[in-house]
Design a protein around this motif. Structure first.
Motif, PDB file in Angstrom:
ATOM      1  N   PHE A  16       0.822  -1.207   0.000  1.00 16.97           N
ATOM      2  CA  PHE A  16       0.000   0.000   0.000  1.00 16.97           C
ATOM      3  C   PHE A  16       0.860   1.263   0.000  1.00 16.97           C
ATOM      4  O   PHE A  16       0.479   2.279  -0.568  1.00 16.97           O
ATOM      5  CB  PHE A  16      -0.922   0.025   1.240  1.00 16.97           C
ATOM      6  CG  PHE A  16      -2.214  -0.704   1.048  1.00 16.97           C
ATOM      7  CD1 PHE A  16      -2.246  -2.070   0.884  1.00 16.97           C
ATOM      8  CD2 PHE A  16      -3.425  -0.016   1.040  1.00 16.97           C
ATOM      9  CE1 PHE A  16      -3.447  -2.752   0.716  1.00 16.97           C
ATOM     10  CE2 PHE A  16      -4.633  -0.680   0.873  1.00 16.97           C
ATOM     11  CZ  PHE A  16      -4.646  -2.050   0.714  1.00 16.97           C
ATOM     12  N   LEU A  40       2.087   2.718  -3.417  1.00 15.51           N
ATOM     13  CA  LEU A  40       1.172   3.479  -4.270  1.00 15.51           C
ATOM     14  C   LEU A  40       1.384   4.971  -4.062  1.00 15.51           C
ATOM     15  O   LEU A  40       1.294   5.456  -2.943  1.00 15.51           O
ATOM     16  CB  LEU A  40      -0.276   3.155  -3.909  1.00 15.51           C
ATOM     17  CG  LEU A  40      -0.888   1.883  -4.457  1.00 15.51           C
ATOM     18  CD1 LEU A  40      -2.239   1.659  -3.791  1.00 15.51           C
ATOM     19  CD2 LEU A  40      -1.056   1.964  -5.967  1.00 15.51           C
ATOM     20  N   PRO A  41       1.640   5.703  -5.125  1.00 18.13           N
ATOM     21  CA  PRO A  41       1.713   7.154  -4.956  1.00 18.13           C
ATOM     22  C   PRO A  41       0.322   7.663  -4.601  1.00 18.13           C
ATOM     23  O   PRO A  41      -0.676   7.044  -4.958  1.00 18.13           O
ATOM     24  CB  PRO A  41       2.142   7.657  -6.333  1.00 18.13           C
ATOM     25  CG  PRO A  41       1.820   6.561  -7.278  1.00 18.13           C
ATOM     26  CD  PRO A  41       1.793   5.275  -6.508  1.00 18.13           C
ATOM     27  N   SER A  42       0.240   8.772  -3.905  1.00 18.02           N
ATOM     28  CA  SER A  42      -1.083   9.300  -3.599  1.00 18.02           C
ATOM     29  C   SER A  42      -1.744   9.642  -4.926  1.00 18.02           C
ATOM     30  O   SER A  42      -1.089   9.941  -5.911  1.00 18.02           O
ATOM     31  CB  SER A  42      -0.986  10.526  -2.710  1.00 18.02           C
ATOM     32  OG  SER A  42      -0.227  11.511  -3.359  1.00 18.02           O
ATOM     33  N   SER A  43      -3.047   9.542  -4.957  1.00 19.17           N
ATOM     34  CA  SER A  43      -3.771   9.657  -6.222  1.00 19.17           C
ATOM     35  C   SER A  43      -3.722  11.106  -6.691  1.00 19.17           C
ATOM     36  O   SER A  43      -4.657  11.873  -6.575  1.00 19.17           O
ATOM     37  CB  SER A  43      -5.203   9.198  -6.019  1.00 19.17           C
ATOM     38  OG  SER A  43      -5.858   9.169  -7.262  1.00 19.17           O
ATOM     39  N   LYS A  51     -16.043  -1.846 -10.780  1.00 16.11           N
ATOM     40  CA  LYS A  51     -14.827  -1.468 -10.042  1.00 16.11           C
ATOM     41  C   LYS A  51     -14.536  -2.483  -8.941  1.00 16.11           C
ATOM     42  O   LYS A  51     -13.395  -2.926  -8.782  1.00 16.11           O
ATOM     43  CB  LYS A  51     -15.004  -0.071  -9.449  1.00 16.11           C
ATOM     44  CG  LYS A  51     -13.756   0.491  -8.771  1.00 16.11           C
ATOM     45  CD  LYS A  51     -14.042   1.895  -8.230  1.00 16.11           C
ATOM     46  CE  LYS A  51     -12.909   2.455  -7.403  1.00 16.11           C
ATOM     47  NZ  LYS A  51     -13.291   3.735  -6.760  1.00 16.11           N
ATOM     48  N   SER A  52     -15.553  -2.855  -8.164  1.00 15.83           N
ATOM     49  CA  SER A  52     -15.355  -3.837  -7.097  1.00 15.83           C
ATOM     50  C   SER A  52     -14.914  -5.179  -7.676  1.00 15.83           C
ATOM     51  O   SER A  52     -13.961  -5.793  -7.192  1.00 15.83           O
ATOM     52  CB  SER A  52     -16.650  -4.053  -6.310  1.00 15.83           C
ATOM     53  OG  SER A  52     -17.133  -2.852  -5.778  1.00 15.83           O
ATOM     54  N   GLY A 110     -11.404  -5.044  -9.092  1.00 15.02           N
ATOM     55  CA  GLY A 110     -10.438  -4.901  -8.005  1.00 15.02           C
ATOM     56  C   GLY A 110     -10.265  -6.177  -7.213  1.00 15.02           C
ATOM     57  O   GLY A 110      -9.147  -6.548  -6.849  1.00 15.02           O
ATOM     58  N   ASN A 111     -11.364  -6.873  -6.949  1.00 12.58           N
ATOM     59  CA  ASN A 111     -11.304  -8.072  -6.110  1.00 12.58           C
ATOM     60  C   ASN A 111     -10.847  -9.310  -6.869  1.00 12.58           C
ATOM     61  O   ASN A 111     -10.441 -10.299  -6.263  1.00 12.58           O
ATOM     62  CB  ASN A 111     -12.673  -8.337  -5.491  1.00 12.58           C
ATOM     63  CG  ASN A 111     -13.071  -7.256  -4.504  1.00 12.58           C
ATOM     64  OD1 ASN A 111     -12.219  -6.631  -3.874  1.00 12.58           O
ATOM     65  ND2 ASN A 111     -14.364  -7.007  -4.372  1.00 12.58           N
ATOM     66  N   VAL A 140      -8.328  -9.948  -8.528  1.00 12.06           N
ATOM     67  CA  VAL A 140      -6.910 -10.285  -8.394  1.00 12.06           C
ATOM     68  C   VAL A 140      -6.658 -11.250  -7.231  1.00 12.06           C
ATOM     69  O   VAL A 140      -5.635 -11.927  -7.197  1.00 12.06           O
ATOM     70  CB  VAL A 140      -6.035  -9.023  -8.212  1.00 12.06           C
ATOM     71  CG1 VAL A 140      -6.227  -8.066  -9.377  1.00 12.06           C
ATOM     72  CG2 VAL A 140      -6.321  -8.319  -6.897  1.00 12.06           C
ATOM     73  N   ASP A 141      -7.600 -11.336  -6.290  1.00 10.21           N
ATOM     74  CA  ASP A 141      -7.440 -12.215  -5.115  1.00 10.21           C
ATOM     75  C   ASP A 141      -7.204 -13.676  -5.473  1.00 10.21           C
ATOM     76  O   ASP A 141      -6.581 -14.402  -4.701  1.00 10.21           O
ATOM     77  CB  ASP A 141      -8.718 -12.207  -4.245  1.00 10.21           C
ATOM     78  CG  ASP A 141      -8.950 -10.898  -3.524  1.00 10.21           C
ATOM     79  OD1 ASP A 141      -8.153  -9.963  -3.708  1.00 10.21           O
ATOM     80  OD2 ASP A 141      -9.955 -10.808  -2.786  1.00 10.21           O
ATOM     81  N   VAL A 175      -7.473   1.323 -11.891  1.00 10.05           N
ATOM     82  CA  VAL A 175      -7.807   0.230 -10.965  1.00 10.05           C
ATOM     83  C   VAL A 175      -7.081  -1.069 -11.312  1.00 10.05           C
ATOM     84  O   VAL A 175      -6.683  -1.827 -10.423  1.00 10.05           O
ATOM     85  CB  VAL A 175      -9.338   0.009 -10.912  1.00 10.05           C
ATOM     86  CG1 VAL A 175      -9.695  -1.250 -10.130  1.00 10.05           C
ATOM     87  CG2 VAL A 175     -10.025   1.227 -10.285  1.00 10.05           C
ATOM     88  N   ASP A 183      -3.516  -0.453  -9.831  1.00 16.14           N
ATOM     89  CA  ASP A 183      -3.452  -0.241  -8.380  1.00 16.14           C
ATOM     90  C   ASP A 183      -3.845  -1.487  -7.598  1.00 16.14           C
ATOM     91  O   ASP A 183      -3.255  -1.787  -6.546  1.00 16.14           O
ATOM     92  CB  ASP A 183      -4.357   0.931  -7.972  1.00 16.14           C
ATOM     93  CG  ASP A 183      -3.810   2.273  -8.470  1.00 16.14           C
ATOM     94  OD1 ASP A 183      -2.716   2.275  -9.077  1.00 16.14           O
ATOM     95  OD2 ASP A 183      -4.471   3.303  -8.270  1.00 16.14           O
ATOM     96  N   SER A 184      -4.842  -2.229  -8.079  1.00 14.32           N
ATOM     97  CA  SER A 184      -5.252  -3.434  -7.343  1.00 14.32           C
ATOM     98  C   SER A 184      -4.141  -4.481  -7.378  1.00 14.32           C
ATOM     99  O   SER A 184      -3.970  -5.238  -6.423  1.00 14.32           O
ATOM    100  CB  SER A 184      -6.569  -3.993  -7.908  1.00 14.32           C
ATOM    101  OG  SER A 184      -6.443  -4.290  -9.279  1.00 14.32           O
ATOM    102  N   MET A 210      -1.398  -3.391  -4.839  1.00 16.58           N
ATOM    103  CA  MET A 210      -1.795  -3.788  -3.486  1.00 16.58           C
ATOM    104  C   MET A 210      -1.575  -5.279  -3.236  1.00 16.58           C
ATOM    105  O   MET A 210      -1.298  -5.690  -2.119  1.00 16.58           O
ATOM    106  CB  MET A 210      -3.278  -3.474  -3.276  1.00 16.58           C
ATOM    107  CG  MET A 210      -3.566  -1.991  -3.159  1.00 16.58           C
ATOM    108  SD  MET A 210      -5.363  -1.720  -3.086  1.00 16.58           S
ATOM    109  CE  MET A 210      -5.403   0.032  -2.696  1.00 16.58           C
TER     110      MET A 210
END
Lengths: 411, 411
Positions: A8, A11-14, A109-110, A113-114, A116-117, A134, A137-138, A141
């Motif tokens: 986390f 990640l650069p700040s957005s 988006k959800s 993002g999810n 990748v789990d 996304v 970034d996902s 993370m």
């Protein structure tokens, strides 16, 4: 002491959207009488189709009586909605997708993002560049991206540049990825792949044991016969592709939160013992463990989009935004700008004039035309020298924006 | 070829609820005339409070007009709802929680499941035993649980047994965990911690650099003055505790999907360089990257629960289920059973009679009384010898269940 997930911190700040907000805010404070037109963030402006609102209300009224009350629903979505999706978005178009391969969620988006789990932590990921943040970034993370390099790229991510020079068609990579993100019609460039161009990627994934995460959130904007709306129109895609869809841009559900993900039974990934697991089983397990389904009333709103009234109303919204895209395309061209996308897509990808950087052109548009776009460099290194405009504003604002650009830029 | 997250394969298939469904289905097929009463899964039976339905409808009508339409909302929830939560659930009870420490989500299951993302992969986790399976399974998926042992425990998870022998009060562990899951009022045992018992855990976490993930989904059932409804009633908890809440059991939102997570600014975790990061920043980043907020119309329904009408209606639902719990408690005791929980809680934890196993008692209740419970062993090794019943059925069915148990079990 408990320690954080160090990924986390990488990640650069957005920077992108906060910097846009800062610049726009500061401009509005110093120019209180100027009407700023926002064509940056991809949010819609038309209200919900009446059928969707009626669907939500009918669903809410169900919940007033014990006889019709719905408690916990299936994590994968209610059958009525899964079936409406399967019939209308796939089978009536001749595409083979079963209802139980459709997983209803609270938005693309959800799900993206999810997703990748379910894969190994050292999965090699490929993204087109520029790209929807996304995807990257996902995976940062999840610890798959490596280190952030000085050029804005991540050391372990494989970038597939899409620029005017290659006609925005990504070339097959030399290094073989495991997971390939493709979004067509594309965000942010608004460009598309033809059936044969997409077929190359499906064949590549089949030959290399890769999976394609296909984001078709903008498929409703496709008009050309040769442009696929679903990756499953391509032979062999059921073996290698997962498809993410959203009701956000088709039916204005950005605040309602509804989407779905198709995971065909045939898509496999390797286990450490050499056997294979259908990734549908893994996604089902992920969703049943960490998700409890989209809201019943929202699903009722979504199902109503597939009624005859709902379909007509959705088609009306899409037609409205398409007119905006056409207005932008022709107006910006008349102003002497070089523009891409905008047909089969709600996004217009503008080449910055006179060698300006993305941010220079952003500042110029804001200061001179009072229009907010999104600097292309915010979507990745290959976005430098471009700026994204969206067709999701009103007719009136779109016409006004075109008129301002024409009067200030006309060569 | 792309490889799976091997941790998913470690998870045994969800035997408990599928086995229950199989047994109940098979019983109903062979006994078509018998009315089976379901008191297993924790779903509610009362319809939604009228205020919530009116809130959803008003929210949906907003979406019919461009002037009042809401597109993308803040990922953390709309201000109106965050403020109503902060005021009513915390500040008016004298508890210091700021609106921007409240993250609205689509339910406690999602938030609890996703929360594991923000910590290091080798985080040591402690759970009470028996326990809500999501705490364990989400950490198995994240690779923190080690291997599944023959006794049903995971090698890297620290178990805190809660049984009649220790009064269902978990003892402080000898091995120090990083992340401690506590759920009070407890699912599945229905037992509670007093203020001083919870204080011991807060002090322990402060002394050991641990974080407490406090699940207070059932706080609305608390009546005893000495039982905390929020962990932030305990001094020092703002430094070490995150609190998960749900509208599912208080307002019947199991199918609506709404909950929230409180992450105070003071809760810190260690970075690899020895500095500390407020985990609120990490959770904010997780949610803005991989989530797009709960549905606007559902948030309108949630906000309506804090109106005077909404509060009265919610209180009515809770009172109704409390009466069921009392009926079960007294009826089962009269039948000679040893029972726990059921005050300050909607769950009744029944000691199996005559040394029966959890499954033997489940079969007995199904075959003889036609009642479905949940075998305690499904919640962890220390649940063996118990069975969970819920107070979420109707008065009529609860009374009927008590009467059946009394006639068949009365000693």
């Amino acid at each position: 002491m408990i320690r954080i997930n160090e990924n986390f911190r990488k990640l650069p700040s957005s920077y992108l959207f906060s910097e846009i907000a800062r610049k726009v805010g500061s401009y509005e404070v110093s120019h209180p009488d100027v009407k700023v037109i926002r064509m940056g963030i991809g949010d819609v402006t038309l209200p919900l189709p009446r059928a969707a609102v009626e669907g939500v209300i009918a669903g809410a009224i169900d919940e007033l009586s014990s006889d019709t009350f719905h408690g916990y629903g299936p994590e994968q979505g209610h059958d009525m909605l899964r079936h409406a999706i399967g019939e209308n978005d796939y089978r009536r178009r001749g595409i083979n997708v079963a209802d139980d391969e459709i997983f209803v969620g609270d938005g693309a988006k959800s799900d993206i993002g999810n997703f990748v789990d379910i894969f190994a932590s050292d999965t090699r990921v490929a993204v087109t560049d520029p790209v929807y943040p996304v995807y990257v970034d996902s995976n940062v993370m999840a610890g798959r991206a490596g280190e952030l390099l000085a050029d804005g790229c991540w050391s372990r991510i494989i970038y597939l540049p899409c620029t005017a020079e290659n006609g925005f068609v990504p070339a097959l990579p030399s290094e073989v990825p495991d997971l390939i993100y493709l979004c067509y019609p594309n965000n942010p460039t608004g460009t598309v792949l033809s059936r044969s161009q997409l077929k190359e990627w499906v064949d590549y994934a089949r030959a290399n044991g890769a999976i394609i995460a296909f984001d078709s959130a903008y498929e409703a904007f496709v008009t050309d016969e040769d442009v696929p709306r679903s990756i499953y129109e391509i032979e062999g895609a059921r073996e290698v592709a997962v498809e993410f869809r959203s009701f956000s841009k088709t039916a204005g559900f950005t605040g309602m939160r509804l989407g779905y993900t198709v995971v065909p039974r045939e898509v496999m990934a390797l286990n450490s013992d050499g056997t294979r697991t259908p990734i549908r089983d893994l996604w089902l397990r992920r969703q049943t463990t960490k998700f409890n389904g989209a809201s019943y009333v929202v699903q009722c709103g979504g199902a109503a989009l597939y009624t005859p009234q709902g379909k007509t109303q959705v088609a009306g919204n899409i037609a409205y935004y398409r007119e905006n895209a056409e207005m932008l395309l022709s107006g910006l061209r008349e102003a002497g700008l070089t523009v891409y996308g905008g047909t089969n897509s709600p996004y217009i990808w503008v080449k910055t004039p006179d060698g300006m950087s993305s941010w220079q052109f952003f500042d110029f548009l804001l200061d001179t035309c009072h229009i907010v776009g999104t600097p292309g460099c915010g979507f990745g290194p290959s976005g430098e020298g471009y700026l994204r405009l969206t067709a999701f504003n009103t007719h009136e604002n779109t016409a006004e924006a075109v008129s301002r650009i024409r009067s200030f830029l006309k060569i």
